[in-house]
Structures are given as C-alpha cells and as structure tokens.
Scaffold this active site. Structure first.
Site, PDB file in Angstrom:
ATOM      1  N   LYS A  96      37.834  -7.678 -10.853  1.00 19.78           N
ATOM      2  CA  LYS A  96      38.799  -6.772 -11.634  1.00 19.78           C
ATOM      3  C   LYS A  96      40.038  -6.094 -10.699  1.00 19.78           C
ATOM      4  O   LYS A  96      41.137  -5.711 -11.060  1.00 19.78           O
ATOM      5  CB  LYS A  96      38.112  -5.504 -12.388  1.00 19.78           C
ATOM      6  CG  LYS A  96      37.634  -6.033 -13.662  1.00 19.78           C
ATOM      7  CD  LYS A  96      38.597  -6.248 -14.702  1.00 19.78           C
ATOM      8  CE  LYS A  96      38.136  -6.183 -15.994  1.00 19.78           C
ATOM      9  NZ  LYS A  96      38.963  -6.521 -17.077  1.00 19.78           N
ATOM     10  N   ASP A 143      35.106   0.041 -18.642  1.00 18.72           N
ATOM     11  CA  ASP A 143      33.627   0.036 -18.622  1.00 18.72           C
ATOM     12  C   ASP A 143      33.086   0.236 -17.148  1.00 18.72           C
ATOM     13  O   ASP A 143      31.768   0.323 -17.030  1.00 18.72           O
ATOM     14  CB  ASP A 143      33.176  -1.231 -19.484  1.00 18.72           C
ATOM     15  CG  ASP A 143      33.483  -2.419 -18.080  1.00 18.72           C
ATOM     16  OD1 ASP A 143      32.572  -2.605 -17.447  1.00 18.72           O
ATOM     17  OD2 ASP A 143      34.574  -3.272 -18.076  1.00 18.72           O
TER      18      ASP A 143
END
Length: 419
Positions: A96, A143
């Site tokens: 990410k 998350d």
C-alpha cells in the site's frame, strides 16, 4: 479515461450442491472483442517507469521478489505459478505504501507547480521545499496497510498524518500506524462510513484526504494512488521469465486491480492475459456491479464481515471500475475459507518451493486457484477460469502477516477451514 467497447456477453454462474451452494463461489464472466478493448493513458509503461523512478529515490526502495512456485503448480496441475511477494515492500509488510507515497509526492509537486520527476525524496525533504510548502496534514481511512503507508510517508517527509480505521480493525495494525508518528484510532463505523467521516474532517480543517476511493469531485488523488501501484506491476513484468496466461487480482474498492489491469492491458494490448478479479463474498461490490450490468455502480452495505480486512470495502472506486468493467474477463465472489486455505498453502511450501508469508487479503487469489484446481466439486469454476495444464498464473501477495495473532489462528490452528 477509457473509451467505450463492444457489448459484453454476461455469464452468471455459481456452484451448486452440498456445502457449495449459492452462498459460496459466484462469478460473472465477461467476453469481449479484445481488438477494440479500451485503453487508458494513465497506466502506460512509460508512466509506470516515472512512478518507479520516484519510489526508487527513497533509500528503502528495492524490488520485491517474484516467487516461482514450481512444485505447487505441478500439484495444482498447471504449468507454472508466480507470486509477487509484497510482504517485503519498504519494510512495511504490504504494497500500500506505493500508492500513498506517490499520491503525497504528486500532491506536493502540484502545490509547488513542479513535475514529480523533479522532486525525488532528497529534494522533498530539503529546506527549500519545506519553506515553500510549509506544514501539511494528510488524513485517511484504512483497514491498516494504506494508513501505515500514508503515516510512513508523512513521517519521512516531515509532515503530519491522521488515520481512522473502521470497526473491527486489528490492534496490531493500529499500533503499527501510531509507531510511524501518526494520530490514529478505530471508529465504530464500517469502512465506507469512516471514509465519509474522514472526508468531512478534511473539509472542515483544511487537511488533505489521501483515499483510494473516488467520488464526484475527488478523483485526482485516487488516480495518483492507483498510479503508485504500477511500480509493483512493472517489477513483476520485468521479473517474469514467461508471459502469463492468467492474472488474478484481489479487490476492495478496486484500485490495485484497476492499476495492474490497466498496466498489463497497455503492455500486451489485445493479447493481454486472462484477468480475473477476486473479492470476499461479504464485500463483493465489483462482482455485484458486474452482475447487475446496468451501467451503475453497486455498493454493499452493513458490517462487511470478512477475514480479508484489506478487501472489506463496499463502494467501488469509479476510476477503477471504468478500467475493470471494460478490460477484466471475470469477477469472482469468494468465501473466506479460500483465503485462509491460501495462507496455509503459501506458508507451508512443497519441496523446492519458497515459503510466502501471506495475510488474509494477500492469499485470496492463490486460495481461489487452489480450490478451483483441487476440489472436484468446483469443476465448473475451473472450466470458467480456463485453467489447465498449459496455464501460467500470476498472483500478487499484497500483504504479509500484518495481523500476527490472526495469522497464527488461521495457519497454526486451522481457523476458517471448509464448513
């Protein structure tokens, strides 16, 4: 961004019988004329090389490995299986950071009226740039992995980060974000509601929201995030010894999948490998959108219950769908036990293969392939995916054991086995 394509033929299928009823695997196949398949200028090989040039200016950068699982492929009955292992990315155990860092770098370049090509890491942290830019606060919903990447980038660039997480987020992931110097907390809302809350705070306080979910009036930063993921796709392309026949991509809002799909479509054109999008059945908004086939985006609401926390997103990224809806060959709604099976398989390699530490979201695609190839009750799924002894499969392990407690519960203790 994407031109129109020929009409699709939609095939809706699901597995019947026993414990493999309609609540298990569901899929939509989309056939098209690849000669007029849509192209996108934002995800070209040239753009990918610009993105990687930015990432490589960070001292932490090195290409992540492409793992060849020859023995596992033989066991599955396919020709070969490659897994791009992002658990090594920047020491953060997930891919990410590629998106968050490129988006923040691009935002700063835009603020200064400069090209990102002229703003490598050392210039970004220079006194010159800091005096021109001042102090900025970047805020996001995550998350875990995306927020950690945003926090890491803000910390490296001597800026501020605020991170909110949806209900049910792992305490370990929260701690990892705080360890990067960010203000972070878990809310009592689901992912999409937390995104809305984060957006409201950003507007109220003049902060910069760094989110891979696009909506009306908010597309520039999500596009930059998606472009950031192309470093991973470019590395995989350069590392592959042969052209794959199949690419499997996991999806939450679809940003990673759209980025990689767009890149390989630009590379291979009409001969792009078969590409299938995999989602948890508790948050399968892209599958639902493909199944409806009515020109609208379809969301999944509620608690979005799935062990694949990184994919627990109920609203599609409109930029990603524009690519995926035109270019992908199928969308699969997948039960949680398949991801858990993928974790166990990758963590316990056959002789001669390399061990891969994969989290729940990272193992989803390998788990799907494993179930399709090993379970005779899923012969219809295997046929739909066109998997056979000539298949060369590429998957992406997007995260390692970012929630170690749950990783051990699944890999050691056998949680989330077949029901």
């Amino acid at each position: 961004m994407v031109t129109s394509v020929a009409a699709f033929f939609i095939i809706l299928t699901d597995v019947q019988g026993g414990n493999y009823g309609k609540s298990r695997f569901k899929w939509v196949l989309r056939e098209r004329n690849r000669k007029i398949a849509a192209k996108t200028e934002a995800f070209t090989e040239q753009q990918a090389r610009r993105v990687r040039s930015f990432h490589s200016s960070f001292k932490e950068y090195s290409p992540t490995p492409l793992i060849e699982l020859t023995s596992l492929a033989q066991h599955f009955g396919i020709k070969n299986l490659f897994v791009k292992d992002e658990s090594y990315r920047f020491g953060l155990n997930a891919f990410k950071v590629l998106g968050g860092s490129f988006a923040i770098g691009s935002y700063i370049a835009n603020e200064l009226g400069e090209d990102i090509d002229d703003l490598p890491y050392m210039r970004l942290v220079s006194d010159e740039v800091r005096s021109l830019l001042g102090s900025k606060t970047f805020i996001t919903t995550t998350d875990g992995n995306h927020g950690r990447g945003v926090a890491w980038t803000a910390n490296r660039l001597k800026q501020q980060a605020i991170v909110y997480m949806p209900q049910g987020s792992a305490a370990e992931r929260l701690a990892n974000i705080r360890a990067e110097g960010a203000q972070a907390e878990i809310t009592d809302m689901n992912y999409d509601d937390t995104v809305r809350y984060t957006s409201e705070l950003a507007q109220k306080n003049g902060w910069i929201i760094v989110q891979d979910t696009a909506w009306d009036g908010y597309t520039r930063i999500p596009l930059w995030i998606m472009q950031g993921y192309m470093t991973m796709a470019l590395e995989a392309y350069e590392q592959l010894p042969v052209k794959p026949t199949h690419i499997f991509l996991q999806a939450g809002v679809g940003s990673l999948a759209g980025s990689v799909q767009g890149f390989f479509a630009d590379i291979y054109g009409s001969s792009c490998p078969l590409t299938f999008i995999v989602e948890p059945k508790g948050a399968d908004c892209l599958y639902q959108t493909a199944a409806a086939n009515d020109g609208s985006l379809h969301s999944v609401t509620g608690r979005l219950e799935t062990i694949m926390a990184g994919l627990a997103c109920g609203e599609p990224n409109s930029i990603a769908w524009e690519i995926l809806g035109n270019l992908s060959d199928g969308f699969i709604s997948c039960p949680d036990y398949a991801a858990a099976q993928g974790m166990r398989i990758l963590g316990n390699p056959l002789a001669g293969d390399t061990r891969v530490s994969a989290g729940e979201s990272g193992a989803a695609t390998v788990g799907l392939v494993a179930e399709a190839m090993r379970d005779e009750r899923l012969s219809d799924l295997k046929q739909a995916l066109q998997l056979d002894e000539n298949s060369v499969v590429l998957c992406f392990n997007t995260e390692g054991d970012t929630d170690k407690e749950n990783y051990r519960r699944i890999v050691w203790d056998g949680a989330w086995g077949r029901e």
